[in-house]
Design a protein around this motif. Structure first.
Motif, short mmCIF file in Angstrom:
data_model
loop_
_atom_site.label_atom_id
_atom_site.label_comp_id
_atom_site.label_asym_id
_atom_site.label_seq_id
_atom_site.Cartn_x
_atom_site.Cartn_y
_atom_site.Cartn_z
N GLY A 175 0.80 -1.27 -0.26
CA GLY A 175 -0.05 -0.10 0.10
C GLY A 175 0.93 1.19 0.00
N MET A 176 0.53 2.24 0.65
CA MET A 176 1.13 3.36 0.81
C MET A 176 0.96 4.11 2.15
SD MET A 176 3.05 4.26 -2.12
CE MET A 176 3.12 5.86 -2.71
N THR A 177 1.87 4.84 2.87
CA THR A 177 1.67 5.18 4.04
C THR A 177 0.90 6.47 4.03
OG1 THR A 177 3.94 5.70 4.18
CG2 THR A 177 3.52 3.80 5.35
N TYR A 178 1.10 7.13 2.71
CA TYR A 178 0.26 8.31 2.53
C TYR A 178 -0.58 8.15 1.25
CZ TYR A 178 -0.66 13.27 1.41
OH TYR A 178 -1.53 14.37 1.14
N HIS A 179 -1.47 8.37 1.35
CA HIS A 179 -2.48 7.96 -0.12
C HIS A 179 -3.89 9.08 0.22
CE1 HIS A 179 -4.77 5.77 -3.11
NE2 HIS A 179 -3.45 5.62 -3.47
N ASN A 180 -3.29 10.24 -0.16
CA ASN A 180 -4.42 11.27 -0.49
C ASN A 180 -4.14 11.78 -1.94
OD1 ASN A 180 -6.00 13.51 -0.87
ND2 ASN A 180 -5.93 14.43 1.44
N MET A 181 -4.89 11.06 -2.88
CA MET A 181 -4.54 11.37 -4.15
C MET A 181 -4.75 13.07 -4.67
SD MET A 181 -3.25 8.96 -5.01
CE MET A 181 -2.95 8.96 -6.91
N ALA A 226 -4.25 11.92 10.74
CA ALA A 226 -4.76 10.69 9.91
C ALA A 226 -5.42 10.70 8.94
CB ALA A 226 -5.18 9.60 11.07
N ARG A 227 -6.68 11.56 8.92
CA ARG A 227 -7.38 11.56 7.84
C ARG A 227 -7.11 12.51 6.69
NH1 ARG A 227 -10.53 7.14 6.63
NH2 ARG A 227 -11.87 6.56 8.35
N ASP A 228 -5.94 13.41 6.90
CA ASP A 228 -5.53 14.07 5.69
C ASP A 228 -4.74 13.40 5.07
OD1 ASP A 228 -6.21 17.10 6.57
OD2 ASP A 228 -5.43 16.42 8.33
N CYS A 229 -4.01 12.30 5.59
CA CYS A 229 -3.15 11.37 4.95
C CYS A 229 -3.79 10.58 4.09
CB CYS A 229 -1.95 10.92 5.77
SG CYS A 229 -0.86 12.11 6.41
N HIS A 230 -5.01 9.83 4.82
CA HIS A 230 -5.69 8.84 4.54
C HIS A 230 -7.40 9.01 4.39
CE1 HIS A 230 -2.40 5.68 4.03
NE2 HIS A 230 -1.98 6.15 4.89
N PRO A 231 -8.02 9.67 3.37
CA PRO A 231 -9.21 10.01 3.42
C PRO A 231 -9.89 8.58 3.29
CG PRO A 231 -7.98 11.32 1.99
CD PRO A 231 -7.10 10.34 2.40
N GLU A 234 -8.01 2.17 2.64
CA GLU A 234 -7.59 0.88 2.03
C GLU A 234 -6.31 0.87 1.85
OE1 GLU A 234 -7.31 4.03 -1.26
OE2 GLU A 234 -9.15 3.44 0.14
N HIS A 235 -5.22 2.05 1.51
CA HIS A 235 -3.82 1.88 1.16
C HIS A 235 -3.00 1.69 2.54
CE1 HIS A 235 -4.53 2.32 -2.89
NE2 HIS A 235 -3.29 2.38 -3.22
N LEU A 236 -3.76 1.85 3.82
CA LEU A 236 -2.97 1.76 5.18
C LEU A 236 -3.41 0.35 5.68
CD1 LEU A 236 -1.30 3.23 7.22
CD2 LEU A 236 -3.60 4.04 8.21
N LEU A 237 -4.43 -0.03 5.36
CA LEU A 237 -5.01 -1.48 6.14
C LEU A 237 -4.12 -2.54 5.97
CD1 LEU A 237 -8.89 -1.15 5.98
CD2 LEU A 237 -7.26 -0.98 7.78
N PRO A 238 -3.32 -2.63 4.84
CA PRO A 238 -2.54 -3.96 4.51
C PRO A 238 -1.41 -3.60 5.56
CG PRO A 238 -3.15 -2.93 2.34
CD PRO A 238 -3.86 -2.09 3.29
N LEU A 239 -1.08 -2.66 5.99
CA LEU A 239 -0.14 -2.59 7.18
C LEU A 239 -0.76 -3.41 8.26
CD1 LEU A 239 2.46 -1.68 8.69
CD2 LEU A 239 1.39 0.75 8.77
N MET A 240 -1.67 -3.16 8.54
CA MET A 240 -2.53 -3.85 9.72
C MET A 240 -2.35 -5.34 9.66
SD MET A 240 -3.06 -0.92 10.88
CE MET A 240 -3.86 0.70 10.62
N PHE A 241 -2.67 -5.59 8.28
CA PHE A 241 -2.45 -7.09 7.89
C PHE A 241 -1.18 -7.64 8.41
CE2 PHE A 241 -1.08 -10.13 4.88
CZ PHE A 241 -1.87 -11.33 5.01
N GLY A 261 7.13 15.53 -1.75
CA GLY A 261 6.68 16.47 -0.49
C GLY A 261 5.89 15.50 0.57
N LYS A 262 5.77 14.20 0.33
CA LYS A 262 5.04 13.39 1.20
C LYS A 262 5.86 12.39 1.67
CE LYS A 262 1.44 15.78 0.24
NZ LYS A 262 2.07 16.78 -0.74
#
Length: 270
Positions: A175-181, A226-231, A234-241, A261-262
């Motif tokens: 995934g990505m630890t930052y994913h605000n497209m 948190a929500r600025d980086c991941h609105p 889905e790209h953070l939850l694979p880290l939880m897995f 910049g991210k």
């Protein structure tokens, strides 16, 4: 677990997959450090895995699915990139036997789950794996990310599949630890202190003792920005897995960079 078994089983990885087919097109040196990190991954493993089970942020389903295709095709689920990036090849075999093992573990844990013999590998898998495992010889099984699951549920999925590690199967989240497209790939992107603050919080959470790590990751939405980086998560939850599959193994950040910049990171457990 004996020390011998602990040392011989595979670690768990969370790999950043980059932006679309970024490693296979002209983009200056933007993605060079991430590419070098991905190329280094296989050399850090205790031995060649017999198979890889991977969760990507790009396969969301209503109920849990386990890809069981013997020869999974590629899914070019990115848009607006050069024509040659839709001709990339990664002819890796699947592993229906490993898919069956994963299915059995999940069902025994009460997870509603089925195999999907037609599902291919999305770019969240084949793009980073083309660098990390370039000979395409290690069988790959992709598992889905159920839309109804939050962080606690996905941590539990990882815990359920942890026994596969002792069978020389590598478990990976991508995934990505930052994913605000809206902001990630803007041409005028500048250094973003919010992404740095969130990424540093992630490092602190992952590197905490396992019981504290779990409680912090379950509560990730309270992290700074948190929500600025991941609105959407889905790209953070694979880290939880990956963290769930780590069990009591220590985690650490083994890749850190600032791209457009991210702040972006990769993590390893065990």
């Amino acid at each position: 677990m004996s020390q011998e078994n602990q040392e011989s089983r595979q670690p768990v990885l969370f790999l950043p997959h980059g932006g679309g087919p970024c490693f296979f097109m002209e983009w200056g040196n933007t993605w060079d450090r991430m590419a070098a990190y991905l190329r280094s991954v296989s050399g850090t493993l205790p031995r060649r895995p017999d198979a890889i089970v991977v969760m990507s942020g790009h396969w969301e389903t209503d109920e849990m699915r386990v890809g069981s295709a013997p020869h999974p095709p590629l899914i070019y689920d990115y848009y607006g990139f050069p024509p040659h990036t839709y001709q990339l090849e990664y002819p890796v075999p699947g592993a229906p036997d490993v898919a069956a093992k994963a299915l059995g573990l999940l069902r025994d844990a009460g997870v509603v789950c089925a195999t999907d013999p037609g599902r291919g590998l999305d770019h969240g898998v084949f793009i980073p794996f083309m660098l990390a495992f370039p000979d395409a010889s290690i069988p790959v099984v992709e598992i889905s990310l159920p839309r109804t699951m939050g962080a606690a549920d996905v941590l539990q999925l990882g815990q359920v599949l942890e026994p596969l590690r002792s069978e020389n199967i590598l478990l990976v989240g991508t995934g990505m630890t930052y994913h605000n497209m809206r902001y990630l790939m803007r041409p005028d992107a500048v250094s973003d202190a919010r992404s740095v603050a969130f990424d540093n919080w992630l490092q602190s959470a992952v590197e905490a003792p396992s019981d504290l790590r779990r409680s912090r990751l379950m509560d990730w939405e309270r992290a700074p920005f948190a929500r600025d980086c991941h609105p959407q998560p889905e790209h953070l939850l694979p880290l939880m897995f990956a963290a769930g599959a780590a069990g009591t193994d220590a985690g650490h950040r083994d890749y850190s960079d600032v791209i457009m910049g991210k702040a972006l990171s990769g993590f390893r457990f065990g």
